[in-house]
Design a protein around this motif. Structure first.
Motif, short mmCIF file in Angstrom:
data_model
loop_
_atom_site.label_atom_id
_atom_site.label_comp_id
_atom_site.label_asym_id
_atom_site.label_seq_id
_atom_site.Cartn_x
_atom_site.Cartn_y
_atom_site.Cartn_z
N SER A 154 1.08 -1.40 -0.13
CA SER A 154 -0.07 0.02 -0.04
C SER A 154 1.31 1.03 -0.09
CB SER A 154 -1.06 -0.22 2.16
OG SER A 154 -0.29 -0.08 2.11
N TYR A 155 0.89 2.53 -0.80
CA TYR A 155 0.68 3.34 -0.54
C TYR A 155 -0.26 4.79 -0.37
CZ TYR A 155 -0.02 4.29 -5.92
OH TYR A 155 -0.49 4.11 -6.34
N PHE A 156 0.06 5.92 -0.13
CA PHE A 156 -0.22 7.09 0.19
C PHE A 156 -0.16 8.01 -1.46
CE2 PHE A 156 -1.49 11.40 1.24
CZ PHE A 156 -2.77 11.53 1.66
N GLN A 157 -0.90 9.05 -2.38
CA GLN A 157 -0.52 9.67 -3.25
C GLN A 157 -1.59 10.70 -3.04
OE1 GLN A 157 -0.87 9.40 -7.80
NE2 GLN A 157 1.42 9.61 -7.19
N SER A 158 -0.91 11.80 -2.85
CA SER A 158 -1.92 13.21 -2.66
C SER A 158 -2.23 13.65 -3.84
CB SER A 158 -1.01 13.98 -2.10
OG SER A 158 -1.83 15.64 -2.06
N HIS A 159 -3.51 14.45 -4.77
CA HIS A 159 -3.54 15.01 -5.74
C HIS A 159 -4.10 16.56 -5.59
CE1 HIS A 159 -2.31 12.55 -9.20
NE2 HIS A 159 -3.04 11.23 -8.01
N ASP A 160 -4.01 17.48 -6.15
CA ASP A 160 -4.37 18.63 -6.43
C ASP A 160 -4.56 19.42 -4.64
OD1 ASP A 160 -5.59 17.82 -8.51
OD2 ASP A 160 -7.63 16.33 -8.32
N ALA A 161 -4.48 19.01 -3.74
CA ALA A 161 -4.12 19.67 -2.75
C ALA A 161 -3.20 20.25 -2.21
CB ALA A 161 -5.15 19.57 -1.35
N THR A 162 -1.54 21.01 -2.92
CA THR A 162 -0.60 21.01 -2.43
C THR A 162 0.31 21.84 -2.91
OG1 THR A 162 -0.15 18.89 -2.01
CG2 THR A 162 1.16 20.62 -1.79
N PRO A 163 0.47 23.35 -2.55
CA PRO A 163 0.91 24.30 -3.12
C PRO A 163 2.02 23.89 -4.61
CG PRO A 163 1.83 24.77 -0.61
CD PRO A 163 0.15 22.71 -1.20
N ALA A 164 2.49 24.64 -4.63
CA ALA A 164 3.29 24.86 -5.56
C ALA A 164 4.36 24.67 -5.35
CB ALA A 164 3.27 25.70 -6.94
N PRO A 165 6.28 24.68 -5.26
CA PRO A 165 7.15 24.26 -4.45
C PRO A 165 8.00 25.72 -5.08
CG PRO A 165 7.48 22.44 -6.14
CD PRO A 165 5.74 23.20 -6.62
N VAL A 166 8.43 25.82 -3.85
CA VAL A 166 9.41 26.88 -3.42
C VAL A 166 10.46 27.30 -3.50
CG1 VAL A 166 9.64 29.39 -2.77
CG2 VAL A 166 7.24 28.28 -2.93
N VAL A 167 11.38 28.14 -4.63
CA VAL A 167 12.66 27.61 -4.77
C VAL A 167 12.96 28.79 -4.68
CG1 VAL A 167 15.31 27.49 -6.17
CG2 VAL A 167 12.28 25.96 -6.69
N GLN A 168 14.86 28.95 -3.95
CA GLN A 168 14.99 30.12 -3.09
C GLN A 168 16.42 30.29 -2.85
OE1 GLN A 168 12.89 30.73 0.97
NE2 GLN A 168 11.37 31.61 0.12
N GLY A 169 16.67 31.57 -2.86
CA GLY A 169 18.61 31.05 -2.28
C GLY A 169 19.31 30.88 -4.19
N ARG A 170 18.52 32.19 -5.22
CA ARG A 170 18.88 32.07 -6.02
C ARG A 170 19.92 33.67 -6.12
NH1 ARG A 170 16.64 29.35 -10.44
NH2 ARG A 170 16.34 30.68 -12.16
N ALA A 171 20.31 34.09 -5.75
CA ALA A 171 21.15 35.42 -5.78
C ALA A 171 22.07 35.54 -6.20
CB ALA A 171 20.88 35.99 -4.71
N ASP A 172 22.81 35.77 -6.68
CA ASP A 172 24.94 36.01 -7.43
C ASP A 172 24.81 34.73 -5.50
OD1 ASP A 172 24.00 37.19 -9.49
OD2 ASP A 172 24.96 38.36 -8.69
N GLU A 173 25.66 35.45 -3.85
CA GLU A 173 26.62 34.97 -3.72
C GLU A 173 25.81 33.19 -3.33
OE1 GLU A 173 22.95 37.65 -1.34
OE2 GLU A 173 23.74 37.56 -3.31
N ASP A 174 24.55 33.31 -3.86
CA ASP A 174 24.12 31.43 -3.79
C ASP A 174 24.66 30.68 -4.89
OD1 ASP A 174 22.47 32.18 -1.26
OD2 ASP A 174 20.76 33.04 -2.94
N LEU A 175 24.51 31.58 -6.02
CA LEU A 175 25.00 30.31 -7.43
C LEU A 175 26.68 30.61 -6.87
CD1 LEU A 175 25.12 29.09 -10.35
CD2 LEU A 175 25.58 31.91 -10.78
N ASP A 176 27.54 31.68 -5.82
CA ASP A 176 29.30 31.17 -5.45
C ASP A 176 29.13 30.17 -4.80
OD1 ASP A 176 29.71 32.99 -7.32
OD2 ASP A 176 29.44 34.98 -5.96
N ALA A 177 28.63 30.34 -4.27
CA ALA A 177 28.42 28.67 -2.78
C ALA A 177 28.44 27.89 -4.08
CB ALA A 177 27.21 29.00 -1.87
N ALA A 178 26.82 27.73 -4.63
CA ALA A 178 27.17 26.30 -5.28
C ALA A 178 28.00 26.69 -5.79
CB ALA A 178 26.07 26.61 -5.77
N ARG A 179 29.10 26.50 -6.85
CA ARG A 179 30.01 26.65 -7.23
C ARG A 179 31.90 26.06 -7.02
NH1 ARG A 179 29.60 32.28 -10.77
NH2 ARG A 179 28.33 30.99 -12.86
N GLN A 180 31.36 26.52 -5.35
CA GLN A 180 32.52 25.65 -4.44
C GLN A 180 31.58 24.74 -3.45
OE1 GLN A 180 33.37 29.43 -1.66
NE2 GLN A 180 33.11 30.79 -3.59
#
Length: 213
Positions: A154-180
């Motif tokens: 058995s498993y549980f799957q949700s449909h229609d009732a969840t907000p869209a995922p949010v992506v943050q941390g996309r500033a220049d300093e975040d990109l620099d940190a990702a590169r390292q």
């Protein structure tokens, strides 16, 4: 935040119920790409949870029953924090279709999600995914329906009732940190990905299973 014992400690979902997956995820330090590579990669910063969870991607709009999907797993951690996850992908257009908690509970993001492009010889950095918002919604829905414990196939799957995922941390300093972020000398290939809003339809298999995609 309170997690029920069943919802946190369930076993891995039976393979027969999930779409065919392609498992090629690597930690960022194991990604080996050059500008001449035929493949690219995706890099995401994600929050750690006291349970395993996973992101399920589809390619070029192909999803649903028996379609090839691309999983990115995040292992459990007793300490809250963040981790970079990455995996090599063939060039194309990818979409976040769903999230899984402990392999037994999933939330389909058909009403709102995002998509991005993987280019050869480049590493697409998405930013910091607010997975907690989606997982908390999934947990609340499972608890409301009395589905905190799953057993057998058995498993549980949700449909229609969840907000869209949010992506943050996309500033220049975040990109620099990702590169390292221990990118195995591939940091120069990391670029900020363009994220586009997306939605998609779902299909059904008989009357019992509603497929995410």
């Amino acid at each position: 935040m309170v997690y029920s014992k069943g919802l946190r400690l369930a076993l891995v979902l039976a393979v027969a119920v999930v779409p065919t997956s392609s498992m090629a995820q690597k930690s960022p330090e194991k990604i080996k790409l050059t500008a001449e590579s035929k493949d690219g990669a995706v890099l995401i910063r994600v929050p750690l949870q006291p349970f395993d969870y996973a992101l399920q991607l589809s390619k070029n709009g192909n999803s649903g029953f028996l379609s090839r999907v691309y999983m990115m797993k995040i292992g459990s951690s007793p300490v809250r924090g963040y981790r970079y996850i990455a995996r090599t992908l063939a060039p194309g257009r990818y979409r976040l279709d769903s999230m899984w908690q402990q392999g037994r509970w999933s939330v389909c993001l058909e009403k709102g999600t995002f998509e991005f492009t993987i280019a050869p010889g480049r590493i697409a950095f998405l930013g910091t995914l607010d997975a907690e918002q989606v997982l908390e919604s999934l947990q609340a829905q499972a608890q409301f329906k009395g589905e905190e414990t799953q057993a057998g196939g058995s498993y549980f799957q949700s449909h229609d009732a969840t907000p869209a995922p949010v992506v943050q941390g996309r500033a220049d300093e975040d990109l620099d940190a990702a590169r390292q972020a221990n990118m195995n000398r591939s940091g120069a290939l990391v670029e900020l990905a363009e994220l586009d809003d997306a939605a998609f339809g779902t299909s059904s298999l008989g009357k019992a299973i509603k497929i995410c995609g």
